[in-house]
Design an enzyme around this catalytic site. Sequence first.
Site, short mmCIF file in Angstrom:
data_model
loop_
_atom_site.label_atom_id
_atom_site.label_comp_id
_atom_site.label_asym_id
_atom_site.label_seq_id
_atom_site.Cartn_x
_atom_site.Cartn_y
_atom_site.Cartn_z
N ASP A 14 -8.23 11.65 17.23
CA ASP A 14 -8.15 10.29 17.77
C ASP A 14 -9.35 10.03 18.68
OD1 ASP A 14 -7.54 7.96 19.35
OD2 ASP A 14 -5.47 8.17 18.65
N MET A 15 -10.17 9.06 18.29
CA MET A 15 -11.41 8.81 19.02
C MET A 15 -11.16 8.42 20.48
SD MET A 15 -14.64 9.02 18.78
CE MET A 15 -15.39 8.89 17.16
N GLY A 62 -10.27 7.49 8.30
CA GLY A 62 -11.27 7.72 7.26
C GLY A 62 -12.47 6.84 7.59
N ARG A 98 -2.32 -2.01 -3.65
CA ARG A 98 -3.55 -1.25 -3.45
C ARG A 98 -3.46 0.00 -4.32
NH1 ARG A 98 -5.05 3.06 1.12
NH2 ARG A 98 -7.25 3.23 0.65
N ARG A 150 -11.70 14.76 8.07
CA ARG A 150 -12.52 15.19 6.93
C ARG A 150 -13.94 15.49 7.38
NH1 ARG A 150 -11.08 10.05 3.90
NH2 ARG A 150 -8.87 10.31 3.48
N HIS A 154 -12.51 2.57 0.06
CA HIS A 154 -12.43 1.52 1.09
C HIS A 154 -13.04 0.21 0.59
CE1 HIS A 154 -12.56 4.67 4.60
NE2 HIS A 154 -11.31 4.41 4.27
N LEU A 171 -15.23 2.35 10.15
CA LEU A 171 -14.94 3.57 10.91
C LEU A 171 -13.49 3.56 11.35
CD1 LEU A 171 -18.11 3.39 13.20
CD2 LEU A 171 -17.92 4.42 10.92
N GLY A 179 -14.67 1.43 14.77
CA GLY A 179 -15.75 0.44 14.73
C GLY A 179 -15.43 -0.81 15.52
N ASN A 184 0.88 -1.17 0.00
CA ASN A 184 0.00 0.00 0.00
C ASN A 184 0.91 1.21 0.00
OD1 ASN A 184 -1.75 2.06 0.45
ND2 ASN A 184 -2.66 1.20 2.32
N LYS A 200 3.10 0.86 3.21
CA LYS A 200 2.79 -0.24 4.14
C LYS A 200 2.93 -1.54 3.37
CE LYS A 200 -0.69 2.31 6.68
NZ LYS A 200 -2.06 2.68 6.37
N GLU A 259 -7.73 -5.82 5.04
CA GLU A 259 -7.61 -5.40 3.65
C GLU A 259 -6.44 -6.10 2.95
OE1 GLU A 259 -8.10 -1.35 5.36
OE2 GLU A 259 -8.79 -0.87 3.35
N GLY A 267 -10.62 0.98 13.00
CA GLY A 267 -10.10 1.28 14.34
C GLY A 267 -11.17 1.70 15.34
P1 AMP Z 1 -7.85 3.00 11.37
O1 AMP Z 1 -7.78 4.14 10.36
O2 AMP Z 1 -8.83 1.94 10.98
O3 AMP Z 1 -6.50 2.47 11.73
O4 AMP Z 1 -8.45 3.63 12.71
C1 AMP Z 1 -7.82 4.67 13.39
C2 AMP Z 1 -8.77 5.25 14.41
O5 AMP Z 1 -9.18 4.20 15.32
C3 AMP Z 1 -8.18 6.38 15.26
O6 AMP Z 1 -9.02 7.50 15.24
C4 AMP Z 1 -8.15 5.77 16.65
O7 AMP Z 1 -8.44 6.69 17.61
C5 AMP Z 1 -9.31 4.78 16.61
N1 AMP Z 1 -9.17 3.82 17.69
C6 AMP Z 1 -8.20 2.89 17.86
N2 AMP Z 1 -8.39 2.26 19.05
C7 AMP Z 1 -9.51 2.79 19.61
C8 AMP Z 1 -10.21 2.56 20.85
N3 AMP Z 1 -9.81 1.64 21.74
N4 AMP Z 1 -11.32 3.29 21.09
C9 AMP Z 1 -11.74 4.22 20.21
N5 AMP Z 1 -11.12 4.48 19.04
C10 AMP Z 1 -10.01 3.78 18.75
#
Ligand code: AMP
Length: 384
Positions: free
Chosen positions: A267-268, A197, A78, A226, A167, A194, A317, A14, A21, A366, A315
């Site tokens: 960052d969630m 992106g 990818r 975004r 995606h 989720l 979801g 990727n 990656k 993926e 991440g």
């Molecule tokens: P991804 O792009 O799929 O790698 O997801 C990245 C996102 O997942 C980031 O915003 C992280 O904050 C979120 N994330 C990872 N671990 C957690 C968690 N334990 N609780 C909430 N969000 C998370």
Amino acid sequence: MTVAGKTERVLVLNSGSSSVKYALFIGEERLASGIVERIGEPGSPVADHEAALDIVAGELADRNLGIDSPELTAIGHRVVHGGTDFTEPTLITDEVTAKIEELVPLAPLHNPGNLAGIEVTRRLRPDLPQVAVFDTAFHSTISPAAATYAIDRKLAERLRIRRYGFHGTSHAYVSREAAALVGRPGCNVIVLHLGNGASASAVSGGRCLETSMGMTPLEGLVMGTRSGDLDPGVLLYLARTGGMSFDEIDTLVNRESGMRGLCGENDMRTVQERLAAKDPDAELAFSVYCHRLRKYVGAYYAVLGVVDVIAFTGGVGENSPLVRQTTLDGLEALGIAVDPERNRRGKGVISPDGTAVKVAVIPTNEELEITRQTLAILPRTKRP
Ligand code: AMP
């Protein structure tokens, strides 16, 4: 979808604008993976994609899994934007790279990095089959009604303006896993991918009917940085009245909006920590995020008519029980519910027994999907 045989080795790349990656699979098993970052950035030791691929080759060679290994079956790349040209994984030839190049105006942030990776690995291994797997391909089945923006048709056709969706490898993988979970390939699934992106899709019998990203990955859900859906009038207003340039607006909606724009944090995990401390900006950001997501669940319920599975992935979801619970709260009349204990555990089915819609957490993969799609198109003679 073909399941990779035990002896086949596929390197998945990727190659983005500033990072590469990689993952190496033998059959369905991931043997190695890694990331090379900050390509071409000021002060970075990694000057370009050639240098990045050198590092990848070195890391793999250290583990006797090198790019030059005669045992490598294929390389799967990818590629973000396949336009309407590429609706399937495609064996890479000069003609194919020229076509991907033609699509650069549609994905100026992504396709050039993808191409740079392809060029380097084709030079390193001209003997090896290399396959492009497109992020848009899975969504190529959405109907004209779903794909068409209501603007002048001739203009839209000339400039290739339509909804493509992204995606796709994740939506393909997760919707198939969801169907396996209920044991019915023909079932209807809403996939909520989720991550940083984010996108949703409505899938029926393995075919995508709707997806939330559009001509670009900006449309749809609230994301890390975004905006997702925005009245196009806002962009005109920012230019005319706000005095912003197109580049400034581009940066605003792609990098400084979404959760970051709403509460300064994309960052969630941090958003949720601030939520627990009753931070009002985080509260608003979280409620906008879940409200948007809930609207899409409702919309895709209507698109599908009947929903068998709602699958959370990515991440956020996969790891946020709070997002899952808040988004689906109070939808019992639609046959949707979340069991608190199962949701906290967060693996597999998280709805109570006996509800019409199964809600599930399904980790995406993926790289494995790219491996499978890569192998699926290789002539049998090229496979060991
Ligand atoms: P991804 O792009 O799929 O790698 O997801 C990245 C996102 O997942 C980031 O915003 C992280 O904050 C979120 N994330 C990872 N671990 C957690 C968690 N334990 N609780 C909430 N969000 C998370």
